[in-house]
Design an enzyme around this catalytic site. Structure first.
Site, PDB file in Angstrom:
ATOM      1  CD  GLU A 474      -3.188   0.629   2.124  1.00 41.62           C
ATOM      2  OE1 GLU A 474      -4.043   1.492   2.305  1.00 41.62           O
ATOM      3  OE2 GLU A 474      -3.180  -0.466   2.717  1.00 41.62           O
ATOM      4  CD  GLU A 745      -4.343  -0.446   9.244  1.00 40.23           C
ATOM      5  OE1 GLU A 745      -5.017  -0.059   8.271  1.00 40.23           O
ATOM      6  OE2 GLU A 745      -3.563  -1.413   9.179  1.00 40.23           O
TER       7      GLU A 745
END
Length: 895
Positions: A474, A745
């Site tokens: 990502e 996260e």
């Protein structure tokens, strides 16, 4: 005034920048005054001189401002002759104080212009053996040219860029120490080039120059669908070397069809997947004069416009730190694993002695699983693997990658001959080389580790763009992540030019209708744009840069983009005062999400409409700053109407907010969407929601940054402290108790039993929840800028003590100098130490203090020098201070 002088001169935020394409660069400086103990030092006037070429101020100057009556010492725009390309400009500053004292000239500083516009380019784009279209990873190309120079060399600069990544070499040495050049921009619309001073690398006679090219962001693998060639399918380099001789003559060496190309030892280089290097294929001396390139083939030239090229806009990426492994682990499954002791971003340099052909493989991961085994599961398709094939010959070989980076703490080592020892390996930490500006320390060791985690999360994700994570497939510039963290990031580091460059890409990638892509630079499918709280980065980020640095130019540059975003929202759906259509991420990863959902329970239209108001409000403020009075009034009026409509839609007549979530309450309070009884009821309801969870949060990306702020601002600082210092899940300190060295996260990335949240989306280096750092600086330490005198020209200091902290010590290096706020509770006495930089003022509120007993430096505050105004208020003593350092002491009322 003895010792008055201008110090720490900067041009466009940087000290002696090389290769800037700013036609009217801005100059800043700080004031120093003698022994540093002086107070109330303020500038009354300045004079700037700028000399071109040899830096002599005795001849004709490019600019002499003359004596200018002004207290301005930040962002003073160059006002002289039109700048020339490839020229060194030396400048110096003289200042006068308000007491009539005059400084001498400062130590000179300089900047070097780049090519300034496309007409300065005469080079051609050239491609090597692997420059043509490819659908898989390719080896890096080598390109070279030999040339001879006659006469003494006065100066020489290399200008270089690539469709891909490049590394330049000259006479057997690497040019500069910048990494992953030319960086990541919206290449089809704007692309950076770099400028290097290579005067000392050239000599009379034979010379050689070379380029190494890899795919990088331009045509390498990006995002999770293994997409390639996002910007183009042809890889190429562009370079020109401009030499000025002692006699004034000039010569330019450029990339063209006369260059030669060959294969090199880098067989594969991918940002996500790593690098494969075969040392047996090294072309020793390939960038030196006299190297035999008779079997190299001619380089291909390709056509590509140079109009979008611009000089380096932000700080380059460099190796900024080196770490040694703290231990070598033999895992239960038999792997040999190095532990760096810190989740970091970069690569590993290692030294080995082995036979030719031996392959040494390093695999990188962030964590070990609950059994202690190497765990690459959360990398998804990113391989993060480096393979080095030894050259052999009996001598030690040292290798480090060039065109990749990894996010990792642990390295699995395979194929290494003999015992794997820590001293053979070095972790090279890379990120945009931003100046550290903040420090925060307190009496709570877990909070200190939290602050370190926030900083390391910023290091790992500020790799030319503000990425979400640095390890999996990502690593994209998500707009939502950037806007929630930008304020915290600006305390930790000087991020002004970093975000200025990124915002220019946002403006470039913004859709014609004003929509904003989810990620900048944009590499996602066409419909991936315009979520609330994500697209609002178009307004929030430039406003934050302005607030933190007093940078009006960023508002000027981004104003059309800001306005286009608000107008985009206004056109959505059938109600121009609410945003209740389209896709939204909502309160991403909120803990009140339903099963198998990433989105919290807060209604998406409530979030969208709240941010619609917030962006309209900030836009009106920006218009006011820029003197756009009609726009300011229009968007002030629009904001008022949105607020009224929001209340009708989401707040009942009795003052109850329709959504019983922490995030909904936080947004309404943070953005000022409720008043009177409704405001009071929503505050109380938020407190009850938190108490129901035994002082735990349920907020996701949208609500978390503001949660402690709204509690403190609405009289519930004690509850904000309980949340900030909570150690059990979910909380900011829970990951710290689990050994985290960066931000996670997910609040429960690693669960209590050691299992993982998921393989699918579980980064252990994700800075969004690090936004609590803003509260630590602005509230616990109390350092703020005044909204009406931005950039810390006027400073607000209001330290907030409370249970859980015995002391807090924070400092911030503003453009004017260091601001410091420290407090300590000892023996029922509050001691506060404050430093205000010269040429600024501050309003200080000392909570709980009484004017008649407040002391400064051992005397009554009423006779203290440097205090312009003092006032007893219900909250404590309010003071207006001039510059200098102050030590306050008073009885703590809560003792």
């Amino acid at each position: 005034m003895h010792g008055l002088t201008a110090v720490k001169l900067r041009c466009e935020y940087r000290r002696s920048p090389v290769g800037i394409d700013v036609p009217r660069p801005r100059i800043s400086w700080q004031l120093a005054a003698g022994d540093g103990e002086r107070r109330n030092v303020k500038q009354a006037a300045y004079r700037i001189q700028v000399a071109a070429g040899d830096g002599s101020f005795d001849g004709l100057l490019a600019w002499d401002s003359g004596k200018v009556a002004s207290d301005r010492s930040v962002h003073v725009e160059y006002g002289g002759d039109e700048l020339k390309p490839g020229t060194t400009y030396t400048y110096r500053v003289r200042v006068w104080s308000t007491t009539g004292d005059e400084s001498g000239w400062s130590e000179p500083a300089c900047w070097v212009t780049g090519l300034l516009d496309s007409t300065g380019w005469s080079a051609r784009w050239i491609a090597g053996l692997h420059g043509g279209p490819m659908d898989q990873p390719t080896p890096a190309d080598l390109l070279r040219k030999s040339f001879e120079l006659r006469g003494g060399i006065k100066s020489a600069f290399v200008y270089a860029t690539a469709l891909g990544l490049y590394e330049a070499h000259l006479n057997g040495r690497r040019v500069g120490d910048w990494l992953l050049t030319p960086g990541w921009t919206s290449y089809t619309k704007r692309q950076q080039y770099q400028t290097y001073d290579v005067t000392d690398m050239l000599h009379t006679g034979g010379n050689a120059i070379g380029l190494m090219l890899a795919d990088g962001w331009y045509r390498g693998n990006l995002a999770w669908k293994r997409q390639r060639n996002c910007y183009g399918s042809c890889r190429a380099g562009l370079l020109q070397l401009h030499v000025v001789f002692d006699d004034g003559s000039e010569r330019t060496i450029v990339t063209d069809a006369s260059w030669k190309a060959a294969d090199g030892p880098i067989r594969m280089a991918e940002l996500y997947h790593g690098e494969t290097y075969d040392a047996r294929l090294e072309a020793d001396g390939w960038s030196e004069f006299g190297y035999d390139d008779s079997d190299w083939r001619p380089a291909d030239t390709i056509d590509y416009p140079a109009a979008q090229l611009t000089g380096q806009e932000n700080e380059p990426m460099r190796i900024v730190q080196e770490l040694r492994p703290v231990q070598v682990i033999r895992t239960p499954s038999g792997e040999t694993v190095l532990d760096m002791g810190q989740n970091m971003v970069g690569w590993v340099r290692f030294t080995v002695t082995a036979e030719a052909g031996r392959a040494i493989t390093l695999k990188h991961a962030e964590v070990l699983d609950k059994d202690g085994n190497f765990y690459p599961g959360n990398l998804r398709s990113a391989e993060q693997t480096v393979t080095y094939i030894c050259k052999g010959g009996g001598e030690s070989e040292t290798y480090e990658p060039r065109f990749t980076f990894q996010g990792f703490r642990y390295i699995s080592v395979e194929g290494f001959p003999g015992e794997v020892l820590p001293e053979y390996f070095t972790g090279c930490v890379i990120h945009s080389d931003l100046e550290p500006t903040g420090s925060f320390e307190c009496s709570h060791p877990l909070v200190n580790q939290l602050q370190r985690n926030i900083v390391w999360g910023q290091k790992g994700n500020f790799v030319d763009v503000p990425t979400d994570c640095p390890q999996r497939d990502e690593r994209l510039g998500w707009t939502g992540d950037a806007q929630v963290f930008i304020r915290t990031s600006a305390f930790n580091m000087n991020v002004a030019s970093f975000f200025t460059k990124w915002l220019r890409d946002l403006k470039a990638d913004q859709l014609p209708d004003g929509g904003v892509p989810f990620v900048i630079p944009d590499v996602l499918p066409g419909e991936s744009h315009s979520s609330s709280a994500w697209g609002d980065a178009a307004v929030i980020c430039p406003w934050t840069v302005y607030q933190c640095y007093g940078d009006i130019r960023v508002l000027e540059e981004q104003y059309d983009s800001m306005k286009s975003w608000v107008e985009y929202i206004r056109r959505q759906g059938n109600n121009p005062l609410l945003w209740n259509t389209g896709f939204h991420f909502g309160d991403w990863l909120g803990l009140d999400a339903s099963e198998n959902s990433y989105t919290g329970a807060t209604p998406k239209d409530l979030i969208a409409s709240a941010f619609y108001y917030y962006s309209a409000h900030l836009l009106s403020l920006a218009a006011e700053v820029l003197g756009k009075r009609e726009d300011a009034e229009a968007y002030r009026s629009l904001g008022g109407k949105i607020k009224e409509q929001f209340r009708r839609e989401f707040i009942t007549p009795s003052g109850r907010l329709i959504a019983p979530t922490q995030t909904a309450h936080v947004l309404v309070l943070m953005f000022g969407l409720a008043e009177g009884e409704a405001h009071s009821r929503i505050v109380q309801s938020l407190v009850e929601l938190i108490e129901e969870r035994q002082f735990h949060l349920t907020t996701g990306f949208v609500g978390t940054p503001y949660l402690c702020h709204v509690l403190t601002e609405n009289g519930h600082h004690v509850i904000a402290l309980k949340l900030a210092l909570q150690e059990s899940y979910p909380s900011w300190l829970y990951p710290v108790t689990k050994g985290a060295t960066t931000m996670w996260e997910h609040w429960d990335g690693i669960k209590e039993d050691g299992s993982f949240w998921s393989d699918d989306m579980n980064s252990f280096n994700h800075y969004a929840y690090g936004a609590i750092g803003d509260w630590l600086y602005q509230v616990a330490a109390g350092i703020r800028t005044d909204e009406k005198q931005s950039g810390y020209k006027h400073i607000q200091i209001r330290p907030q003590a409370g249970q859980g902290f015995d002391y807090v010590r924070a400092a911030y290096e503003s453009l004017y100098g260091e601001i410091r706020s420290e407090w300590e509770l000892s023996n029922e006495t509050m001691n506060v130490f404050i430093v205000i930089p010269h040429n600024t003022t501050a309003t200080v509120l000392l909570p709980g203090a009484l004017l008649e007993s407040l002391q400064e430096a051992g005397e009554s505050v009423l006779v203290s020098e440097g205090i312009h105004v003092y006032e007893q208020t219900a909250a404590g003593v309010s003071l207006v201070l001039g510059s200098g350092s102050y030590r306050f002491r008073y009885d703590w009322p809560e003792a």
